[in-house]
Design an enzyme around this catalytic site. Structure first.
Site, PDB file in Angstrom:
ATOM      1  N   CYS A  63       0.822  -1.206   0.000  1.00  0.00           N
ATOM      2  CA  CYS A  63       0.000   0.000   0.000  1.00  0.00           C
ATOM      3  C   CYS A  63       0.862   1.264   0.000  1.00  0.00           C
ATOM      4  O   CYS A  63       1.970   1.273   0.529  1.00  0.00           O
ATOM      5  CB  CYS A  63      -0.872   0.039   1.245  1.00  0.00           C
ATOM      6  SG  CYS A  63      -1.837  -1.427   1.495  1.00  0.00           S
ATOM      7  N   ARG A 115       4.973   0.315  -6.158  1.00  0.00           N
ATOM      8  CA  ARG A 115       5.013  -0.490  -4.938  1.00  0.00           C
ATOM      9  C   ARG A 115       4.111  -1.717  -5.035  1.00  0.00           C
ATOM     10  O   ARG A 115       4.231  -2.639  -4.253  1.00  0.00           O
ATOM     11  CB  ARG A 115       4.543   0.364  -3.741  1.00  0.00           C
ATOM     12  CG  ARG A 115       5.467   1.514  -3.436  1.00  0.00           C
ATOM     13  CD  ARG A 115       4.789   2.490  -2.475  1.00  0.00           C
ATOM     14  NE  ARG A 115       4.597   1.916  -1.168  1.00  0.00           N
ATOM     15  CZ  ARG A 115       5.401   2.109  -0.132  1.00  0.00           C
ATOM     16  NH1 ARG A 115       6.480   2.840  -0.278  1.00  0.00           N
ATOM     17  NH2 ARG A 115       5.148   1.574   1.030  1.00  0.00           N
ATOM     18  N   TRP A 134      -2.931  -2.795  -1.481  1.00  0.00           N
ATOM     19  CA  TRP A 134      -2.481  -4.138  -1.839  1.00  0.00           C
ATOM     20  C   TRP A 134      -3.175  -5.050  -0.841  1.00  0.00           C
ATOM     21  O   TRP A 134      -2.837  -5.053   0.343  1.00  0.00           O
ATOM     22  CB  TRP A 134      -0.959  -4.206  -1.713  1.00  0.00           C
ATOM     23  CG  TRP A 134      -0.335  -5.458  -2.230  1.00  0.00           C
ATOM     24  CD1 TRP A 134       0.042  -5.706  -3.531  1.00  0.00           C
ATOM     25  CD2 TRP A 134       0.055  -6.622  -1.481  1.00  0.00           C
ATOM     26  NE1 TRP A 134       0.607  -6.958  -3.622  1.00  0.00           N
ATOM     27  CE2 TRP A 134       0.630  -7.539  -2.392  1.00  0.00           C
ATOM     28  CE3 TRP A 134      -0.037  -6.986  -0.141  1.00  0.00           C
ATOM     29  CZ2 TRP A 134       1.110  -8.783  -1.994  1.00  0.00           C
ATOM     30  CZ3 TRP A 134       0.437  -8.230   0.255  1.00  0.00           C
ATOM     31  CH2 TRP A 134       1.011  -9.106  -0.683  1.00  0.00           C
ATOM     32  N   ASN A 164      -1.658   2.327   5.871  1.00  0.00           N
ATOM     33  CA  ASN A 164      -0.727   1.264   5.436  1.00  0.00           C
ATOM     34  C   ASN A 164      -0.392   0.444   6.661  1.00  0.00           C
ATOM     35  O   ASN A 164      -0.138   1.017   7.722  1.00  0.00           O
ATOM     36  CB  ASN A 164       0.605   1.849   4.960  1.00  0.00           C
ATOM     37  CG  ASN A 164       0.520   2.410   3.580  1.00  0.00           C
ATOM     38  OD1 ASN A 164      -0.529   2.377   2.967  1.00  0.00           O
ATOM     39  ND2 ASN A 164       1.641   2.934   3.110  1.00  0.00           N
ATOM     40  N   GLY A 165      -0.296  -0.864   6.487  1.00  0.00           N
ATOM     41  CA  GLY A 165       0.085  -1.711   7.618  1.00  0.00           C
ATOM     42  C   GLY A 165      -1.015  -2.714   7.920  1.00  0.00           C
ATOM     43  O   GLY A 165      -1.930  -2.915   7.110  1.00  0.00           O
ATOM     44  N   GLU A 217      19.472 -16.210  -7.194  1.00  0.00           N
ATOM     45  CA  GLU A 217      18.949 -14.896  -7.573  1.00  0.00           C
ATOM     46  C   GLU A 217      18.472 -14.898  -9.035  1.00  0.00           C
ATOM     47  O   GLU A 217      17.447 -14.292  -9.366  1.00  0.00           O
ATOM     48  CB  GLU A 217      20.021 -13.813  -7.336  1.00  0.00           C
ATOM     49  CG  GLU A 217      19.722 -12.427  -7.866  1.00  0.00           C
ATOM     50  CD  GLU A 217      18.473 -11.760  -7.280  1.00  0.00           C
ATOM     51  OE1 GLU A 217      17.841 -12.328  -6.378  1.00  0.00           O
ATOM     52  OE2 GLU A 217      18.128 -10.665  -7.765  1.00  0.00           O
ATOM     53  N   LYS A 267      14.713 -13.963 -10.246  1.00  0.00           N
ATOM     54  CA  LYS A 267      14.397 -12.956 -11.262  1.00  0.00           C
ATOM     55  C   LYS A 267      13.470 -13.560 -12.308  1.00  0.00           C
ATOM     56  O   LYS A 267      12.494 -12.950 -12.705  1.00  0.00           O
ATOM     57  CB  LYS A 267      15.672 -12.454 -11.972  1.00  0.00           C
ATOM     58  CG  LYS A 267      16.546 -11.525 -11.178  1.00  0.00           C
ATOM     59  CD  LYS A 267      16.058 -10.095 -11.104  1.00  0.00           C
ATOM     60  CE  LYS A 267      15.234  -9.794  -9.911  1.00  0.00           C
ATOM     61  NZ  LYS A 267      15.734  -9.846  -8.599  1.00  0.00           N
ATOM     62  N   GLU A 303       9.847 -14.271 -10.788  1.00  0.00           N
ATOM     63  CA  GLU A 303       9.016 -13.151 -10.351  1.00  0.00           C
ATOM     64  C   GLU A 303       8.519 -12.287 -11.497  1.00  0.00           C
ATOM     65  O   GLU A 303       7.434 -11.720 -11.404  1.00  0.00           O
ATOM     66  CB  GLU A 303       9.683 -12.309  -9.249  1.00  0.00           C
ATOM     67  CG  GLU A 303      10.872 -11.500  -9.646  1.00  0.00           C
ATOM     68  CD  GLU A 303      11.454 -10.703  -8.477  1.00  0.00           C
ATOM     69  OE1 GLU A 303      10.730 -10.371  -7.534  1.00  0.00           O
ATOM     70  OE2 GLU A 303      12.656 -10.402  -8.520  1.00  0.00           O
ATOM     71  N   HIS A 363      20.706 -35.922  -5.596  1.00  0.00           N
ATOM     72  CA  HIS A 363      19.963 -36.293  -4.389  1.00  0.00           C
ATOM     73  C   HIS A 363      18.458 -36.108  -4.563  1.00  0.00           C
ATOM     74  O   HIS A 363      17.732 -36.016  -3.584  1.00  0.00           O
ATOM     75  CB  HIS A 363      20.490 -35.503  -3.191  1.00  0.00           C
ATOM     76  CG  HIS A 363      21.946 -35.765  -2.944  1.00  0.00           C
ATOM     77  ND1 HIS A 363      22.383 -36.936  -2.366  1.00  0.00           N
ATOM     78  CD2 HIS A 363      23.050 -35.042  -3.261  1.00  0.00           C
ATOM     79  CE1 HIS A 363      23.714 -36.904  -2.309  1.00  0.00           C
ATOM     80  NE2 HIS A 363      24.141 -35.769  -2.849  1.00  0.00           N
ATOM     81  N   LYS A 413       6.727  -3.899  -4.159  1.00  0.00           N
ATOM     82  CA  LYS A 413       8.130  -3.490  -4.105  1.00  0.00           C
ATOM     83  C   LYS A 413       8.656  -3.552  -2.679  1.00  0.00           C
ATOM     84  O   LYS A 413       9.783  -3.948  -2.435  1.00  0.00           O
ATOM     85  CB  LYS A 413       8.262  -2.070  -4.661  1.00  0.00           C
ATOM     86  CG  LYS A 413       9.681  -1.519  -4.650  1.00  0.00           C
ATOM     87  CD  LYS A 413      10.546  -2.243  -5.657  1.00  0.00           C
ATOM     88  CE  LYS A 413      11.981  -1.778  -5.655  1.00  0.00           C
ATOM     89  NZ  LYS A 413      12.857  -2.786  -6.301  1.00  0.00           N
TER      90      LYS A 413
HETATM   91  C1  AGP Z   1      13.443  -8.846  -5.523  1.00  0.00           C
HETATM   92  O1  AGP Z   1      13.405  -8.747  -6.877  1.00  0.00           O
HETATM   93  C2  AGP Z   1      12.226  -8.871  -4.801  1.00  0.00           C
HETATM   94  N1  AGP Z   1      11.099  -8.411  -5.395  1.00  0.00           N
HETATM   95  C3  AGP Z   1      12.242  -9.169  -3.328  1.00  0.00           C
HETATM   96  O2  AGP Z   1      12.701 -10.470  -3.175  1.00  0.00           O
HETATM   97  C4  AGP Z   1      13.065  -8.220  -2.430  1.00  0.00           C
HETATM   98  O3  AGP Z   1      14.425  -8.368  -2.679  1.00  0.00           O
HETATM   99  C5  AGP Z   1      12.733  -8.507  -0.957  1.00  0.00           C
HETATM  100  O4  AGP Z   1      11.368  -8.297  -0.752  1.00  0.00           O
HETATM  101  C6  AGP Z   1      13.541  -7.671  -0.015  1.00  0.00           C
HETATM  102  O5  AGP Z   1      13.263  -6.325  -0.174  1.00  0.00           O
HETATM  103  P1  AGP Z   1      14.174  -5.215   0.492  1.00  0.00           P
HETATM  104  O6  AGP Z   1      15.528  -5.322  -0.143  1.00  0.00           O
HETATM  105  O7  AGP Z   1      13.491  -3.931   0.166  1.00  0.00           O
HETATM  106  O8  AGP Z   1      14.222  -5.508   1.957  1.00  0.00           O
END
Ligand code: AGP
Length: 608
Positions: free
Chosen positions: A2, A27, A75, A101-102, A481, A485, A488, A504, A603
């Site tokens: 949010c 966000r 959100w 927010n929250g 990572e 990428k 997501e 394994h 975000k």
């Molecule tokens: C990365 O592409 C993400 N969308 C997500 O994993 C992100 O890295 C994670 O939520 C941590 O966020 P921050 O670095 O703002 O703490």
């Protein structure tokens, strides 16, 4: 997650609120709304879906006059995305509207209490209890009503309130959710992040947990929870407005990938002076470092993977055990941490709820904390004993890229700095590694140039339901990572495995033409990874290998090869990830995905 904005001043508030909400779109959200006080009445417009729908509904704000108002992007957490569940929420008597927010953790008991007292609920949200509490506690003094209301709330909130009886005022309060006040001339603002403010003002006040403010066009007064006034300092926002625009690129993500050489340089250059690494922000003395018996790195998502990649560098150079732990796990595992633990917290946004909680837990056990953060003044930066900023500039795409590589940059600096302080490295080796680190921005640029036609490889691999990423050591961390990428932004199932783990279990999933991205940049385990490539090839996989230029061993075993320049292995993660970001980008583009705002993602994950 949010986003909230608020405006009070001399201009029409609606267009400013809509513009602010657009800046917060990145966000992640599923519905939006605004509320204005005008001629003694609060009018509210809410929509499900994009801000564009809200602009259409309000005739770009023209149909919603008033010079004081609040806005929200939601959100969904409690209750599906819908017009009713969208904020702002209105009190039954129409006197108050709020955005939040929250998460209000005790909302169910408050809901029951308020329902029993006759308050009627319009939504399924946790938020709505707040506006009814305000109505219940209002006896002519709004500040007291807000204070009494927030005293009843458990959980997290950044709260914005308007009231018909104070038509030019905004009331805001914060607990564990970001809230920044923008200071203008005859106008003032609030927002959940600075991107919504920088077009209007560069003067900001960062509210802290437990603080509450009354904002009018002429002044901002901040109080604690007993209404005792608090002096706040005004901080200058240094972010470049252009940096939060696309600058000719089709997507923020591509722009941010391309910005990595500059961001890496901006992060390391000011901290290298005459071959000395200066981390003034940390006061990490030799004596203190000698007292550290373990380093714990904690974070979520990509930030956690940056920690996993840098673990090898820090541990090898400093000869101190480095433990990486997901923040969402660390916060609940009663970790063995004391004053001899150095906790390094990584976060682009500086607002990730789990990371904040893990940090508080470790601090309470006596750990010294260093935060590697991109957003200046964020909660994590403020809570840490020392903040080391990544100077990446605003990162708008939900999928982090330059945030990740600049976290590596800071951790590499830290590794060299600590190794030298601990006398674990001789001068010659130190200077040679420092020179390699200084050359990394150029190497990242070379990686981008070498891989300018990676979209051609993406064409071969985009039409797949599932992919695997394998590697060993740092290659494995980057495989994690790279897979994140891919999943997501392209929604392709992408799994990462330590190459040695294939036998394994995972190898059972390898079948004809299953894509396997194999990372082979770490020479110490090269032969081993090559064997794993041969094994998956023998079971029909299509192997896309990633290795350094000049490595001929891979050509004969892989179907396709992506090259990166050869760099010092300690720092190679920062070049290896770049083609994987590009690959994910082009695969997502070919699959026509919403690259900058992937479905279901936010975000900044400010709730647990
Ligand atoms: C990365 O592409 C993400 N969308 C997500 O994993 C992100 O890295 C994670 O939520 C941590 O966020 P921050 O670095 O703002 O703490």
């Amino acid at each position: 997650m949010c986003g909230i904005v608020g405006y009070t001043g001399v201009q029409g508030a609606s267009p400013i609120l809509l513009e602010g909400l657009k800046k917060l779109e990145y966000r992640g959200y599923d519905s939006a709304g605004i509320a204005l006080v005008n001629e003694g009445v609060i009018s509210i417009a809410k929509v499900t879906g994009r801000i564009a729908n809200l602009c259409e509904k309000t005739n770009d704000g023209k149909d919603y006059p008033g010079t004081c108002g609040i806005g929200h992007t939601r959100w969904a957490t409690h209750g599906a995305p819908s017009d009713n569940n969208a904020h702002p929420h209105l009190s039954n008597d129409g006197r108050f509207a709020i955005v939040h927010n929250g998460i209000i953790e005790n909302y169910m008991s408050l809901h029951d209490e308020l329902t029993a007292k006759g308050y009627h609920f319009e939504s399924q949200t946790d938020t709505e209890v707040i506006v009814h509490l305000l109505e219940m506690y209002y006896k002519g003094d709004i500040k007291k009503a807000v204070i009494k209301t927030i005293a009843r709330l458990q959980g997290s909130y950044a709260l914005g309130v308007i009231c018909t009886e104070h038509p030019d005022k905004l009331y805001v309060a914060r607990e564990a959710s970001p809230l920044i006040l923008g200071v203008g001339v005859s106008e003032n603002f609030f927002a959940s992040d600075v991107t919504a403010l920088v077009s209007y003002t560069r003067n900001a006040i960062y509210l802290e947990d437990g603080e509450f403010a009354e904002i009018s066009p002429e002044e901002i007064n901040v109080f604690d929870c007993t209404l005792k006034p608090i002096e706040k300092k005004i901080t200058r926002i240094v972010w470049d407005i252009k940096a939060s625009e696309k600058g000719g690129y089709e997507h923020f993500m591509l722009k941010e990938i391309m910005e990595q050489p500059r961001a890496f340089k901006a992060t390391i250059a000011p901290r290298i002076k005459d071959n000395d690494i200066v981390l003034d922000e940390t006061e990490l003395t030799k004596e203190y470092l000698e007292s550290v018996n373990k380093i714990v790195i904690t974070a979520c998502g990509s930030a956690y993977y940056a920690g996993c990649a840098a673990k090898y560098t820090i541990e090898k150079l400093c000869r101190v055990p480095v433990i990486t732990e997901l923040a969402s796990e660390l916060r609940y595992c009663d970790p063995l941490i004391d004053e001899h633990t150095l906790l390094i917290v990584l976060s682009q946004s500086g607002e990730t709820a789990d990371t904040i909680a893990a940090m508080k837990e470790c601090k309470s056990k006596g750990a010294k904390t260093i935060a590697v953060v991109n957003v200046v003044g964020s909660t994590i930066a403020t809570l840490a004993d020392h903040a080391l900023y990544t100077w990446a500039g605003p990162e708008i795409a939900v999928a982090t890229t330059k945030g990740f590589t600049t976290q590596l940059a800071v951790l590499y600096l830290f590794a060299l700095y600590a190794a030298k302080k601990l006398n674990n490295i001789d001068e010659e080796r130190y200077l040679s590694l420092l020179s390699s680190l200084k050359s990394m921005p150029k190497k990242i640029q070379e990686t981008l140039d070498t891989n300018s036609n990676i979209h051609k490889i993406a064409i071969k691999y985009y039409d797949n339901k599932s992919m695997f990423f394998i590697g060993r050591n740092t290659d494995y961390a980057i495989a994690l990572e790279g897979a994140l990428k891919m999943k997501e932004i392209s929604y392709i199932h992408a799994e990462s495995y330590a190459a040695g783990e294939l036998k394994h279990g995972t190898i059972a999933l390898i079948e004809e033409h299953r894509p396997v991205v194999a990372l082979c940049c770490n020479e110490s385990v090269m032969e081993k990874t090559v064997s794993n490539i041969v094994e998956v090839k023998a079971r029909g996989a299509d192997v896309l290998a990633l290795t350094f230029k000049g490595n001929s061993k891979i050509v004969s075993v892989a179907n396709d090869v992506i090259y990166v320049p050869k760099v010092e292995t300690f720092f190679s993660a920062a070049v290896e990830i770049v083609p994987l970001q590009l690959l994910a980008y082009y695969v997502a583009k070919l699959n026509e995905c919403d690259i900058d705002k992937p479905k279901n993602l936010a975000k900044s994950v400010t709730v647990e």
